[in-house]
Design a protein around this motif. Structure first.
Motif, PDB file in Angstrom:
ATOM      1  N   GLY A  28       0.778  -1.224   0.000  1.00  0.00           N
ATOM      2  CA  GLY A  28       0.000   0.000   0.000  1.00  0.00           C
ATOM      3  C   GLY A  28       0.812   1.276   0.000  1.00  0.00           C
ATOM      4  O   GLY A  28       0.251   2.366  -0.052  1.00  0.00           O
ATOM      5  N   GLU A  29       2.125   1.164   0.023  1.00  0.00           N
ATOM      6  CA  GLU A  29       2.979   2.347   0.074  1.00  0.00           C
ATOM      7  C   GLU A  29       3.195   2.920  -1.328  1.00  0.00           C
ATOM      8  O   GLU A  29       3.204   2.187  -2.324  1.00  0.00           O
ATOM      9  N   THR A  30       3.363   4.234  -1.397  1.00  0.00           N
ATOM     10  CA  THR A  30       3.736   4.903  -2.637  1.00  0.00           C
ATOM     11  C   THR A  30       5.173   5.394  -2.497  1.00  0.00           C
ATOM     12  O   THR A  30       5.463   6.264  -1.675  1.00  0.00           O
ATOM     13  N   LEU A 178      -1.940  11.614  -9.825  1.00  0.00           N
ATOM     14  CA  LEU A 178      -1.128  11.183  -8.689  1.00  0.00           C
ATOM     15  C   LEU A 178      -1.972  10.986  -7.437  1.00  0.00           C
ATOM     16  O   LEU A 178      -1.701  10.077  -6.641  1.00  0.00           O
ATOM     17  N   ARG A 179      -2.991  11.786  -7.260  1.00  0.00           N
ATOM     18  CA  ARG A 179      -3.904  11.565  -6.133  1.00  0.00           C
ATOM     19  C   ARG A 179      -4.627  10.226  -6.288  1.00  0.00           C
ATOM     20  O   ARG A 179      -4.780   9.473  -5.323  1.00  0.00           O
ATOM     21  N   MET A 180      -5.048   9.931  -7.509  1.00  0.00           N
ATOM     22  CA  MET A 180      -5.720   8.668  -7.777  1.00  0.00           C
ATOM     23  C   MET A 180      -4.806   7.485  -7.470  1.00  0.00           C
ATOM     24  O   MET A 180      -5.211   6.523  -6.809  1.00  0.00           O
ATOM     25  N   PHE A 201       2.875  13.534  -2.956  1.00  0.00           N
ATOM     26  CA  PHE A 201       2.109  12.306  -3.139  1.00  0.00           C
ATOM     27  C   PHE A 201       2.850  11.019  -2.768  1.00  0.00           C
ATOM     28  O   PHE A 201       2.251   9.947  -2.808  1.00  0.00           O
ATOM     29  N   CYS A 202       4.120  11.105  -2.423  1.00  0.00           N
ATOM     30  CA  CYS A 202       4.867   9.886  -2.101  1.00  0.00           C
ATOM     31  C   CYS A 202       5.064   9.753  -0.596  1.00  0.00           C
ATOM     32  O   CYS A 202       5.391  10.720   0.085  1.00  0.00           O
ATOM     33  N   ASP A 203       4.862   8.537  -0.099  1.00  0.00           N
ATOM     34  CA  ASP A 203       5.117   8.271   1.322  1.00  0.00           C
ATOM     35  C   ASP A 203       6.608   8.325   1.626  1.00  0.00           C
ATOM     36  O   ASP A 203       7.021   8.830   2.673  1.00  0.00           O
ATOM     37  N   ARG A 204       7.393   7.786   0.705  1.00  0.00           N
ATOM     38  CA  ARG A 204       8.850   7.828   0.839  1.00  0.00           C
ATOM     39  C   ARG A 204       9.451   8.162  -0.520  1.00  0.00           C
ATOM     40  O   ARG A 204       8.822   7.951  -1.554  1.00  0.00           O
ATOM     41  N   PRO A 219       9.711  12.509   2.441  1.00  0.00           N
ATOM     42  CA  PRO A 219      10.057  13.719   1.688  1.00  0.00           C
ATOM     43  C   PRO A 219      10.712  14.805   2.541  1.00  0.00           C
ATOM     44  O   PRO A 219      11.680  15.451   2.106  1.00  0.00           O
ATOM     45  N   GLU A 220      10.219  14.999   3.764  1.00  0.00           N
ATOM     46  CA  GLU A 220      10.761  16.077   4.580  1.00  0.00           C
ATOM     47  C   GLU A 220      12.183  15.804   5.060  1.00  0.00           C
ATOM     48  O   GLU A 220      12.945  16.742   5.332  1.00  0.00           O
ATOM     49  N   THR A 221      12.569  14.543   5.135  1.00  0.00           N
ATOM     50  CA  THR A 221      13.942  14.237   5.550  1.00  0.00           C
ATOM     51  C   THR A 221      14.903  14.162   4.368  1.00  0.00           C
ATOM     52  O   THR A 221      16.106  14.418   4.527  1.00  0.00           O
TER      53      THR A 221
END
Length: 254
Positions: A28-30, A178-180, A201-204, A219-221
């Motif tokens: 389930g990860e993006t 990308l939301r989809m 839109f990406c988890d990692r 993304p923030e790291t």
């Protein structure tokens, strides 16, 4: 489904393009793949999807080594959306999307209600239902990309690989696509050029340079001024959104 890769190496002749890459993607990860042109993003995607065979290393989807999974069975689990696609055949939008059902049908099987429902749902997802009878050759580049994403969705995959899926799309459809993808009950790995879209839109995110992973994390790291300077050779200001929102990158012209 989970995706894992261990020590992947692949190249052409004497040039190594993917060099000792290991990664793991949860169900389930993006996951976003970013990096400069020539960093190995597209080649890595094709290795993970089983479209290329690594010189060495191992790729597993849901714990199974894909080197030992029959191609037809793998195609029922994995969909790949490339940057762009063309055909000289004068077919309709619906005909293109119907091709996504090929892995689920035997040579003698008729077209089923399940097949029809999958095609209709895929067209609705990318807002192309009203154009299902339109000839492929009359579509714009962005519309063709949306149709190819619909074809992948009609495949009913559990894992989706997308290579620059927002190329040729206006900003509205970039965000909608990308939301989809993010909201689907799928494991997704996406190669992107737009760093702000990757952050949104990406988890990692994994950063590639010269075929190697040089950074991996949220993304923030990952998206820091130092990384943007060192890898992409740009100066930028990064604003961190309150309450854990995606960082926003503003590139400097000076």
């Amino acid at each position: 489904m989970t995706v894992t890769a261990s020590h992947l190496i692949w190249g052409v002749r004497r040039r190594t393009i993917v060099s000792d890459v290991s990664l793991s993607v949860a169900q389930g990860e993006t996951l976003g793949l970013i990096g400069p042109n020539g960093s190995g993003k597209s080649s890595l995607l094709r290795l993970l999807a089983g479209l290329k065979r690594p010189s060495s290393g191992r790729i597993e989807i849901n714990g199974q080594d894909i080197a030992h999974v029959p191609r037809r069975l793998l195609a029922r689990q994995v969909a790949f959306v490339q940057q762009s696609a063309a055909t000289d055949t004068n077919v309709s939008v619906r005909d293109v999307v119907r091709l996504g059902r090929t892995p689920h049908r035997s040579a003698l099987a008729g077209w089923s209600a399940e097949d029809e429902a999958a095609v209709a749902a895929a067209l609705a997802r990318v807002d192309m239902t009203d154009r299902r009878a339109q000839p492929w050759q009359t579509l714009s580049g962005g519309e063709r990309q949306r149709v190819h994403i619909a074809r992948a969705l009609a495949q009913s995959p559990r894992v989706m690989f997308l290579d620059e899926p927002t190329n040729h799309l206006d900003i509205h459809h970039q965000i909608e696509i990308l939301r989809m993808v993010r909201d689907l009950d799928l494991t997704s790995i996406i190669a992107l050029h737009d760093l702000n879209l990757a952050a949104m839109f990406c988890d990692r995110i994994i950063v590639l340079q010269g075929g190697r992973i040089i950074a991996s994390g949220t993304p923030e790291t990952v998206l820091t001024r130092a990384l943007l300077r060192d890898v992409f050779r740009v100066e930028a200001e990064i604003s961190l959104a309150p309450q854990g929102g995606a960082p926003h990158i503003r590139f400097r012209a000076d």
